[in-house]
Design a protein around this motif. Structure first.
Motif, PDB file in Angstrom:
ATOM      1  N   GLN A 208       0.827  -1.214   0.000  1.00 60.41           N
ATOM      2  CA  GLN A 208       0.000   0.000   0.000  1.00 60.41           C
ATOM      3  C   GLN A 208       0.858   1.259   0.000  1.00 60.41           C
ATOM      4  O   GLN A 208       0.438   2.298  -0.494  1.00 60.41           O
ATOM      5  CB  GLN A 208      -0.950  -0.009   1.198  1.00 60.41           C
ATOM      6  CG  GLN A 208      -2.027  -1.072   1.108  1.00 60.41           C
ATOM      7  CD  GLN A 208      -3.000  -1.035   2.260  1.00 60.41           C
ATOM      8  OE1 GLN A 208      -2.979  -0.134   3.097  1.00 60.41           O
ATOM      9  NE2 GLN A 208      -3.876  -2.039   2.322  1.00 60.41           N
ATOM     10  N   GLN A 209       2.055   1.155   0.548  1.00 59.21           N
ATOM     11  CA  GLN A 209       2.977   2.284   0.466  1.00 59.21           C
ATOM     12  C   GLN A 209       3.475   2.462  -0.972  1.00 59.21           C
ATOM     13  O   GLN A 209       3.623   3.588  -1.446  1.00 59.21           O
ATOM     14  CB  GLN A 209       4.164   2.072   1.411  1.00 59.21           C
ATOM     15  CG  GLN A 209       3.774   2.062   2.880  1.00 59.21           C
ATOM     16  CD  GLN A 209       4.959   1.825   3.792  1.00 59.21           C
ATOM     17  OE1 GLN A 209       6.068   2.270   3.519  1.00 59.21           O
ATOM     18  NE2 GLN A 209       4.731   1.114   4.892  1.00 59.21           N
ATOM     19  N   LEU A 210       3.699   1.339  -1.633  1.00 61.80           N
ATOM     20  CA  LEU A 210       4.117   1.400  -3.037  1.00 61.80           C
ATOM     21  C   LEU A 210       2.991   1.930  -3.909  1.00 61.80           C
ATOM     22  O   LEU A 210       3.208   2.716  -4.830  1.00 61.80           O
ATOM     23  CB  LEU A 210       4.539   0.004  -3.519  1.00 61.80           C
ATOM     24  CG  LEU A 210       4.875  -0.133  -5.007  1.00 61.80           C
ATOM     25  CD1 LEU A 210       6.129   0.672  -5.345  1.00 61.80           C
ATOM     26  CD2 LEU A 210       5.050  -1.596  -5.379  1.00 61.80           C
ATOM     27  N   SER A 211       1.757   1.483  -3.613  1.00 62.94           N
ATOM     28  CA  SER A 211       0.600   1.865  -4.417  1.00 62.94           C
ATOM     29  C   SER A 211      -0.526   2.351  -3.504  1.00 62.94           C
ATOM     30  O   SER A 211      -1.417   1.572  -3.146  1.00 62.94           O
ATOM     31  CB  SER A 211       0.124   0.680  -5.264  1.00 62.94           C
ATOM     32  OG  SER A 211      -1.082   0.987  -5.929  1.00 62.94           O
ATOM     33  N   PRO A 212      -0.507   3.624  -3.107  1.00 62.56           N
ATOM     34  CA  PRO A 212      -1.593   4.153  -2.265  1.00 62.56           C
ATOM     35  C   PRO A 212      -2.963   4.011  -2.919  1.00 62.56           C
ATOM     36  O   PRO A 212      -3.983   3.927  -2.236  1.00 62.56           O
ATOM     37  CB  PRO A 212      -1.211   5.634  -2.104  1.00 62.56           C
ATOM     38  CG  PRO A 212       0.252   5.695  -2.363  1.00 62.56           C
ATOM     39  CD  PRO A 212       0.522   4.631  -3.396  1.00 62.56           C
ATOM     40  N   GLU A 213      -2.965   3.957  -4.257  1.00 57.62           N
ATOM     41  CA  GLU A 213      -4.246   3.837  -4.969  1.00 57.62           C
ATOM     42  C   GLU A 213      -4.974   2.553  -4.592  1.00 57.62           C
ATOM     43  O   GLU A 213      -6.205   2.544  -4.448  1.00 57.62           O
ATOM     44  CB  GLU A 213      -4.019   3.847  -6.485  1.00 57.62           C
ATOM     45  CG  GLU A 213      -3.317   5.074  -7.012  1.00 57.62           C
ATOM     46  CD  GLU A 213      -1.795   4.975  -6.974  1.00 57.62           C
ATOM     47  OE1 GLU A 213      -1.280   3.991  -6.372  1.00 57.62           O
ATOM     48  OE2 GLU A 213      -1.132   5.856  -7.531  1.00 57.62           O
ATOM     49  N   ILE A 214      -4.214   1.471  -4.430  1.00 54.84           N
ATOM     50  CA  ILE A 214      -4.891   0.196  -4.166  1.00 54.84           C
ATOM     51  C   ILE A 214      -5.503   0.192  -2.771  1.00 54.84           C
ATOM     52  O   ILE A 214      -6.528  -0.462  -2.533  1.00 54.84           O
ATOM     53  CB  ILE A 214      -3.946  -1.007  -4.375  1.00 54.84           C
ATOM     54  CG1 ILE A 214      -4.784  -2.269  -4.641  1.00 54.84           C
ATOM     55  CG2 ILE A 214      -3.031  -1.228  -3.171  1.00 54.84           C
ATOM     56  CD1 ILE A 214      -3.994  -3.414  -5.224  1.00 54.84           C
ATOM     57  N   ASP A 215      -4.899   0.942  -1.844  1.00 59.42           N
ATOM     58  CA  ASP A 215      -5.505   1.086  -0.519  1.00 59.42           C
ATOM     59  C   ASP A 215      -6.857   1.770  -0.642  1.00 59.42           C
ATOM     60  O   ASP A 215      -7.839   1.364  -0.011  1.00 59.42           O
ATOM     61  CB  ASP A 215      -4.571   1.886   0.391  1.00 59.42           C
ATOM     62  CG  ASP A 215      -5.205   2.183   1.744  1.00 59.42           C
ATOM     63  OD1 ASP A 215      -5.736   1.241   2.364  1.00 59.42           O
ATOM     64  OD2 ASP A 215      -5.189   3.350   2.164  1.00 59.42           O
TER      65      ASP A 215
END
Length: 244
Positions: free
Chosen positions: A149-156
């Motif tokens: 989620q840090q790599l991809s905040p969008e997926i969070d």
């Protein structure tokens, strides 16, 4: 009444009270079994995830005969798209349509059941989704986010707003039924140990018993195969050992 008899009665009363509270704090564990509708949910989700439409057709017939409403069966097929994709979900819905056509020709009157209620909560979906996820995992999610989620905040955002707000917030299926769908898809796909571990824990949190999850393994072994069943059993064993 002499003092000796009085003391004996007091001691007896104290033992009864202590025993009552001990039983209240440590209730006898019940060993629930899966009902036929729950077993049908597992089969429907697993065969849809595999893309085995012939087996799915049989399981849909069985599920409707076992008391699933049409809207519940439909909701199973809608829910699982979040875990195995739109193509599988859409093929499942198309299979349900063909099953309903066959049953109509046979003169079967279906129980459509309740449709999803309108969501009236006006808070933003991220807040609602986070609240639902916290209820499922029984923990606050205010700490550092996982690496993905840090790599991809969008997926969070997608997970909180769509999966847990748009999907889990719907009321056609209970949380327990939705978790049965989820673990059925994940176990069928295989090689998703962290996700299966997480959702087996959630399954226990929302009321499924250890005995029911052992039965789940038995059903999934028949639908997904021995290898996937064995993998799921190892994960369940680890989850139960950790919780104990």
């Amino acid at each position: 009444m002499n003092h000796r008899k009085f003391n004996m009665w007091v001691l007896l009363l104290l033992c009864i009270v202590v025993s009552h509270f001990a039983n209240a704090q440590h209730p006898i564990e019940t060993h629930q079994n899966l009902d036929e509708g729950q077993k049908s949910i597992i089969k429907i989700a697993s065969f849809t995830a595999k893309g085995d439409l012939e087996a799915l057709k049989i399981s849909l017939h069985e599920g409707l005969d076992n008391g699933l409403t049409v809207n519940e069966a439909k909701e199973v097929l809608v829910h699982l798209y979040a875990y195995c994709g739109f193509p599988r979900s859409i093929r499942g819905l198309q299979t349900l349509i063909s099953v309903l056509d066959e049953r109509k020709e046979d003169g079967i009157k279906e129980n459509w059941g309740n449709e999803a209620s309108t969501i009236t909560d006006t808070r933003d979906k991220y807040t609602r989704g986070k609240e639902i996820l916290e209820a499922l995992v029984k923990a606050k999610l205010d700490g550092p986010k996982p690496a993905y989620q840090q790599l991809s905040p969008e997926i969070d955002v997608f997970l909180k707003e769509h999966l847990f707000a748009d999907i889990f917030e719907r009321d056609v299926l209970t949380y327990a039924q939705r978790e049965l769908v989820t673990i059925s898809v994940i176990a069928t796909l295989g090689n998703l140990v962290p996700m299966l571990q997480g959702h087996l824990n959630i399954s226990l949190n929302v009321g499924l018993s250890a005995n029911q999850l052992e039965e789940f393994i038995s059903v999934i072994t028949t639908t997904a195969g021995k290898e996937h069943g064995y993998e799921a059993q190892k994960v369940l064993d680890a989850v139960l050992e950790n919780r104990n």
